[in-house]
Enzyme design. Structure first.
Site, PDB file in Angstrom:
ATOM      1  N   TRP A 207       0.859  -1.189   0.000  1.00 23.64           N
ATOM      2  CA  TRP A 207       0.000   0.000   0.000  1.00 23.64           C
ATOM      3  C   TRP A 207       0.897   1.243   0.000  1.00 23.64           C
ATOM      4  O   TRP A 207       1.867   1.317   0.758  1.00 23.64           O
ATOM      5  CB  TRP A 207      -0.897  -0.018   1.237  1.00 23.64           C
TER       6      TRP A 207
ATOM      7  N   ASP B  36      -1.520  -6.039   8.739  1.00 25.29           N
ATOM      8  CA  ASP B  36      -2.482  -5.031   8.299  1.00 25.29           C
ATOM      9  C   ASP B  36      -3.716  -5.783   7.810  1.00 25.29           C
ATOM     10  O   ASP B  36      -3.664  -6.524   6.830  1.00 25.29           O
ATOM     11  CB  ASP B  36      -1.859  -4.185   7.168  1.00 25.29           C
TER      12      ASP B  36
ATOM     13  N   LYS C 110     -13.889  -0.421   5.160  1.00 23.74           N
ATOM     14  CA  LYS C 110     -14.430  -1.156   4.013  1.00 23.74           C
ATOM     15  C   LYS C 110     -15.607  -2.035   4.425  1.00 23.74           C
ATOM     16  O   LYS C 110     -16.668  -1.971   3.821  1.00 23.74           O
ATOM     17  CB  LYS C 110     -13.353  -2.036   3.377  1.00 23.74           C
TER      18      LYS C 110
HETATM   19  C1  LMR Z   1      -6.630   2.546  -0.851  1.00 18.79           C
HETATM   20  O1  LMR Z   1      -5.599   1.867  -0.853  1.00 18.79           O
HETATM   21  O2  LMR Z   1      -7.112   3.057  -1.861  1.00 18.79           O
HETATM   22  C2  LMR Z   1      -7.359   2.743   0.445  1.00 18.79           C
HETATM   23  O3  LMR Z   1      -6.726   2.053   1.460  1.00 18.79           O
HETATM   24  C3  LMR Z   1      -7.608   4.158   0.770  1.00 18.79           C
HETATM   25  C4  LMR Z   1      -6.371   4.948   1.057  1.00 18.79           C
HETATM   26  O4  LMR Z   1      -6.400   5.658   2.072  1.00 18.79           O
HETATM   27  O5  LMR Z   1      -5.402   4.887   0.324  1.00 18.79           O
END
Ligand code: LMR
Length: 398
Positions: free
Chosen positions: A127, A209, A244
């Protein structure tokens, strides 16, 4: 002071939503940020959330401060949802946080206050915000390989070999419990067992996570990798989010949980988490956590919520299947069937940054520059246009 500040670059995910909002084209499609949408393109408030809010409206009598660690009934319910019967809940020091991001930051702050320069291993890719959060907390970030060269599956041997050869005792290893963000590619149950054994052998600590519980195979099924990690590892940090699976994105409801070896260590662990929170945002917001607690502690509402989560998951699977067959029917050479092995909101499409730019500029279709597509943002009604645009993009850019 501030005239010396340079302009910071836009966020690689949320920045695209800002650009999308400004795009005047009626046919535009936003597949960037991980937000669930229904067929009409709305991000609905769950029916169970509305019911819980009605109850709260009638029964709440105070907006006084919450305890530093958050809503007690909420925390009890969340610990049950995450850990089930896998461990003694007395070993868990849990605190409510502003979303999963808050959980990651509080968990990382708690570690780095006492163990400065601790290393954390992140999957490559991960992420987009993980690195910034952990670095801001003072952790040293390292990456382990995650994908095969064609980016369609997990390179498990490479991942294991890096962690085995480079990992050190006391290192944290960030793992996505399910629905890996951004790839949608998760280890198998057998691979989770091996990861668990490796971490235990090397005395590295899982930093889990868990933002998509219920979006992979089901609420209980998705917790199994976490339970598998806890079979061999006596300590862990777990960060969860209700953005989510409760659709509570803007209410910011998350949890950080420190699992200690013994229940006798929990009080100290929680006291440290409290300190990390107090000097950051003092104590958490009430409304979202009260809403979740109201649903999870009422059998009828809880069952209705499980059905709502299942319905969201089914729609995402349907969109994924329609996308794969839609791409096949455009006649492009590239086979997108590997997407059927991915889970959760996201698909790693294999499209590159240049192609993401082409889609944005030429067709008003927004995906993240890494090629991540939010499948949960697709709709049957616009699927033909979407697939045709990607096919045109592939032809124009290859
Ligand atoms: C995403 O990866 O799009 C979500 O987890 C929202 C974010 O805050 O990035």
């Amino acid at each position: 002071m501030f005239e010396h500040l340079p302009v910071a670059p836009p966020d690689s995910i949320l920045g695209l939503s800002d650009a999308f909002a400004k795009d005047p084209r009626a046919s535009k499609i936003n597949l960037t940020v991980g937000v669930y949408k229904d067929e009409q393109g709305r991000t609905p408030i769950l029916a169970t959330v509305k019911k819980a809010e009605e109850i709260l409206l009638r029964t709440e009598t105070s907006k006084g401060y919450m305890p530093i660690e958050g809503h007690p009934e909420y925390l009890k319910a969340v610990v049950g949802l995450l850990f089930g019967g896998s461990i003694d809940h007395g070993r868990v020091a849990a605190a409510q946080t502003p979303g999963g991001t808050g959980a990651l930051r509080v968990g990382a702050d708690t570690v780095s206050r006492h163990f400065p320069n601790t290393r954390i291993w992140l999957s490559n890719p991960t992420w987009a915000n993980h690195g910034s959060i952990f670095q801001a907390a003072g952790l040293e970030t390292n990456v382990y390989p995650y994908l095969t060269a064609d980016k369609t599956s997990l390179d498990f041997p490479a991942m294991m070999s890096e962690l085995k050869s480079q990992g050190r005792r006391g290192d944290l290893v960030c793992l996505h419990a399910c629905c890996h963000n951004p790839t949608g590619i998760d280890p198998t149950a057998e691979q989770w067992k091996e990861i668990s054994e490796l971490l235990a052998e090397k005395q590295m600590i899982p930093f889990v996570d868990f933002a998509y519980q219920g979006f992979g195979d089901g609420l209980e099924e998705d917790a199994k990798p976490l339970h598998s990690l806890l079979e061999k590892n006596q300590e862990a940090i777990v960060c969860s989010s209700f953005s989510k699976n409760f659709g509570l994105y803007s209410e910011r409801v998350g949890t950080v949980a420190l699992v200690s070896k013994e229940a006798s260590f929990t009080e100290a662990a929680l006291s440290q988490v409290r300190q990390a929170i107090r000097c950051n945002y003092s104590n958490p917001p009430r409304h979202g956590a009260s809403t979740v607690a109201t649903v999870l502690t009422d059998t009828t509402l809880r069952n209705e919520w499980i059905a709502e989560v299942n319905a969201m998951r089914s729609r995402i699977s349907l969109m994924r299947a329609q996308f794969i067959s839609g791409m096949a029917s455009t006649g492009v050479d590239r086979d997108f069937s590997f997407l059927s092995r991915q889970k959760g909101m996201f698909s790693y499409s294999g499209l590159n940054t240049m192609q993401a730019d082409w889609l944005k500029k030429e067709r008003g279709i927004y995906i993240v520059g890494t090629g991540r597509i939010n499948v949960a943002g697709m709709a049957s009604s616009t699927m033909p246009e979407l697939c045709q645009a990607i096919a045109d993009c592939l032809r124009a850019t290859s």
